[in-house]
Design a protein around this motif. Structure first.
Motif, short mmCIF file in Angstrom:
data_model
loop_
_atom_site.label_atom_id
_atom_site.label_comp_id
_atom_site.label_asym_id
_atom_site.label_seq_id
_atom_site.Cartn_x
_atom_site.Cartn_y
_atom_site.Cartn_z
N THR A 103 0.80 -1.26 -0.07
CA THR A 103 0.05 -0.09 0.15
C THR A 103 0.85 1.28 0.00
N PHE A 104 1.93 1.52 0.98
CA PHE A 104 2.89 2.36 0.85
C PHE A 104 3.56 2.61 -0.52
N GLU A 105 4.02 1.27 -1.05
CA GLU A 105 4.51 1.49 -2.37
C GLU A 105 3.68 2.18 -3.51
N ASP A 106 2.51 1.84 -3.42
CA ASP A 106 1.26 2.47 -4.40
C ASP A 106 1.19 3.75 -4.26
N LEU A 107 1.12 4.24 -2.81
CA LEU A 107 1.09 5.79 -2.32
C LEU A 107 2.41 6.45 -2.98
N GLN A 108 3.49 5.99 -2.66
CA GLN A 108 4.84 6.41 -3.15
C GLN A 108 4.82 6.62 -4.64
N ALA A 109 4.33 5.71 -5.35
CA ALA A 109 4.38 5.80 -6.95
C ALA A 109 3.26 7.02 -7.28
N MET A 110 2.05 7.02 -6.60
CA MET A 110 1.16 8.12 -6.83
C MET A 110 1.64 9.33 -6.65
N ALA A 111 2.64 9.64 -5.39
CA ALA A 111 3.05 10.81 -5.02
C ALA A 111 4.21 11.46 -6.03
N GLY A 112 4.90 10.35 -6.83
CA GLY A 112 5.98 10.83 -7.67
C GLY A 112 7.13 11.01 -7.19
N GLU A 113 8.01 11.79 -7.79
CA GLU A 113 9.36 11.75 -7.70
C GLU A 113 9.49 12.90 -6.22
N VAL A 114 10.44 12.52 -5.25
CA VAL A 114 10.51 13.15 -4.07
C VAL A 114 11.75 13.79 -3.67
N HIS A 115 12.14 14.88 -3.11
CA HIS A 115 13.27 15.54 -2.83
C HIS A 115 13.77 14.85 -1.18
N SER A 116 12.80 14.29 -0.60
CA SER A 116 13.10 13.87 0.85
C SER A 116 13.29 12.13 0.54
N LYS A 117 13.79 11.59 1.65
CA LYS A 117 13.98 10.17 1.58
C LYS A 117 12.75 9.80 2.57
N VAL A 118 11.78 8.94 2.06
CA VAL A 118 10.56 8.68 2.89
C VAL A 118 10.84 7.02 3.30
N LEU A 119 10.49 7.03 4.59
CA LEU A 119 10.59 5.72 5.16
C LEU A 119 9.28 5.23 5.69
N PHE A 120 8.99 3.86 5.67
CA PHE A 120 7.66 3.27 6.16
C PHE A 120 7.93 2.14 7.01
N PHE A 121 7.12 2.22 8.16
CA PHE A 121 7.30 1.16 9.40
C PHE A 121 5.88 0.56 9.33
N ASN A 122 5.82 -0.70 9.42
CA ASN A 122 4.62 -1.32 9.93
C ASN A 122 4.90 -2.41 11.00
N GLU A 123 6.26 -2.76 11.47
CA GLU A 123 6.46 -3.42 12.48
C GLU A 123 7.13 -2.67 13.64
N ASN A 124 7.22 -3.28 14.83
CA ASN A 124 7.81 -2.67 15.91
C ASN A 124 7.15 -1.42 16.29
N LEU A 125 5.56 -1.43 16.10
CA LEU A 125 5.02 -0.03 16.19
C LEU A 125 5.21 0.32 17.46
N ASN A 126 5.07 -0.44 18.73
CA ASN A 126 5.14 -0.19 20.08
C ASN A 126 6.16 0.93 20.59
N THR A 127 7.49 0.80 19.54
CA THR A 127 8.63 1.71 19.94
C THR A 127 7.94 3.10 19.52
N PHE A 128 7.30 3.09 18.22
CA PHE A 128 6.56 4.51 17.83
C PHE A 128 5.75 5.03 18.60
N LYS A 129 4.65 4.34 19.17
CA LYS A 129 3.66 4.75 19.99
C LYS A 129 4.32 5.32 21.18
N ASP A 130 5.28 4.75 21.76
CA ASP A 130 5.88 5.22 23.02
C ASP A 130 6.53 6.58 22.85
#
Ligand code: FMN
Length: 390
Positions: A185-212
């Motif tokens: 899903t993230f890859e599909d969104l990235q393709a739609m968003a097109g070329e980027v200036h920034s590096k874009v990272l996606f996480f769907n594991e170890n989400l508890n670390t982010f929640k904290d």
């Protein structure tokens, strides 16, 4: 003032761009949105149809962009029917929450990208020159333009595929529902968003670390007097205040609905500072925030290699395209930028988060968001277009 009156009055001049705009299938949706019967949302924002000059239409479209704390720190000096100088509003910065005004400039980038995408159904394209008078230091904010923007009619302007989603895009602080967001899903969104200036990272594991990290960041922002006070000053405590001021945050925007929204609005006593800063008020707010944090189904992070004014604006443009792609796919974003903010109380958590993500040296995490499905949130106001003119 004189200039403002001239612009509004001269709005009766019908230009080629205005004429050409009639009848294009994508225009009706971009300019009026897919308004559902009974919805009043289009009354909440400037209507591009009110203006005939291409630059005014373009501004009205750009104003649908997101901005930190809904500050809408955007100012326009109109040059002629097709061009303007675009500034941040030095009267509306967030010195406590955003000391370098980095997020304010990301909001400027969001405006530019919304404009650039949103005018394509009008057969218009935008020439954008960043920092035409230079931009060296904080003293330049609001004094020197972030960009000179010229719109022009061009043959065969392709309607940007994300243009139809500008009015439907919303920040959503309600809990996410359904499954963990998939990498595909993230890859599909990235393709739609097109070329980027920034590096874009996606996480769907170890989400508890982010929640904290999200929770601790919000806790620090809420319990730091200066940042909590900045939020209070931008808070609107009734629908009439939201309509009158046209910017800022509110209890419905925080995800509360119906009677509960009214009760919470009453409990903060129209922003009485004593009630607002009481630890029991903050405890209740953190309990509400925790529910949304716990529902996190995916995290997206934007990182730039350097941390210049241009990086901030470009990052805003990247963020905008990704946001519109999410809208196209029925997904919402909710930024949790607290842990990357640059004030002393946040220093330790920011360093911890940078280390966790592996960011060092001149690199900077510019945006951190929760991504997911959710119920439809409260639709936010914008100020009237005249209020942004210089
Ligand atoms: C640079 C930037 C930073 C933001 N940071 C946060 C944030 O940390 N937390 C949050 O809840 N919303 C954040 N927002 C969302 C804004 O509050 C939101 O865009 C604004 O209230 C307008 O609402 P809308 O996006 O639904 O139009 C941010 C938006 C931008 C552009």
């Amino acid at each position: 003032m004189e200039r403002r009156e001239f612009i509004i009055k001269s709005g009766v001049v019908i230009t080629a761009a205005a004429l050409l705009s009639a009848g294009h299938p994508a225009i009706a949706q971009t300019l009026s949105g897919a308004e559902k019967p009974g919805e009043k949302r289009n009354k909440k924002r400037p209507d591009p149809h009110r203006f005939s000059q291409p630059i005014m239409k373009a501004i009205a479209i750009g104003l649908n962009a997101p901005s930190p704390h809904n500050t809408q720190s955007w100012k326009f000096k109109i040059i002629d029917d097709n061009s303007m100088l675009f500034y941040v509003d030095r009267e509306v910065l967030l010195p406590a929450t955003d000391p370098p005004s980095r997020q304010i400039h990301i909001g400027a980038g969001c405006f530019i990208e919304t404009l650039a995408i949103g005018i394509t159904p009008l057969g218009l394209t935008a020439d954008i020159q960043y920092f035409p008078e230079g931009y060296e230091e904080a003293d330049d904010f609001g004094i020197k333009p972030v960009a000179e923007i010229q719109v022009r009619q061009a043959d065969n302007v392709a309607v940007h595929p994300l243009a139809p989603y500008i009015l439907d895009r919303q920040t959503n602080r309600r809990p996410s529902t359904g499954e963990i967001v998939k990498r595909t899903t993230f890859e599909d969104l990235q393709a739609m968003a097109g070329e980027v200036h920034s590096k874009v990272l996606f996480f769907n594991e170890n989400l508890n670390t982010f929640k904290d990290i999200f929770y601790r960041g919000l806790d620090i922002e809420s319990r730091t007097r200066s940042t909590n006070e900045e939020t209070r000053l931008l808070f609107r405590f009734s629908e009439s205040e939201r309509a009158e001021k046209g910017n800022g945050l509110s209890i419905p925007q925080m995800g509360y609905k119906g009677l509960m929204a009214k009760i919470v609005e009453m409990s903060v006593r129209k922003g009485d500072p004593v009630a607002w800063h009481k630890s029991s008020t903050i405890d209740k707010s953190m309990k509400h925030i925790k529910k949304a944090i716990e529902s996190t189904k995916g995290v997206v992070i934007w990182i730039t290699e350097t941390n210049t004014f241009k990086d901030w604006v470009e990052n805003g443009r990247d963020y905008m395209r990704f946001s519109l792609a999410c809208t196209a796919r029925g997904l919402y974003l909710h930024p949790y930028n607290q842990a990357i903010q640059e004030y002393a109380e946040m220093d330790d958590l920011r360093a911890e988060f940078d280390q966790l993500i592996g960011v060092s040296g001149t690199q900077k995490i510019q945006m951190v968001v929760r991504i997911g499905h959710s119920s439809k949130p409260y639709y936010t106001y914008r100020k009237s277009l005249e209020d942004y003119l210089m």
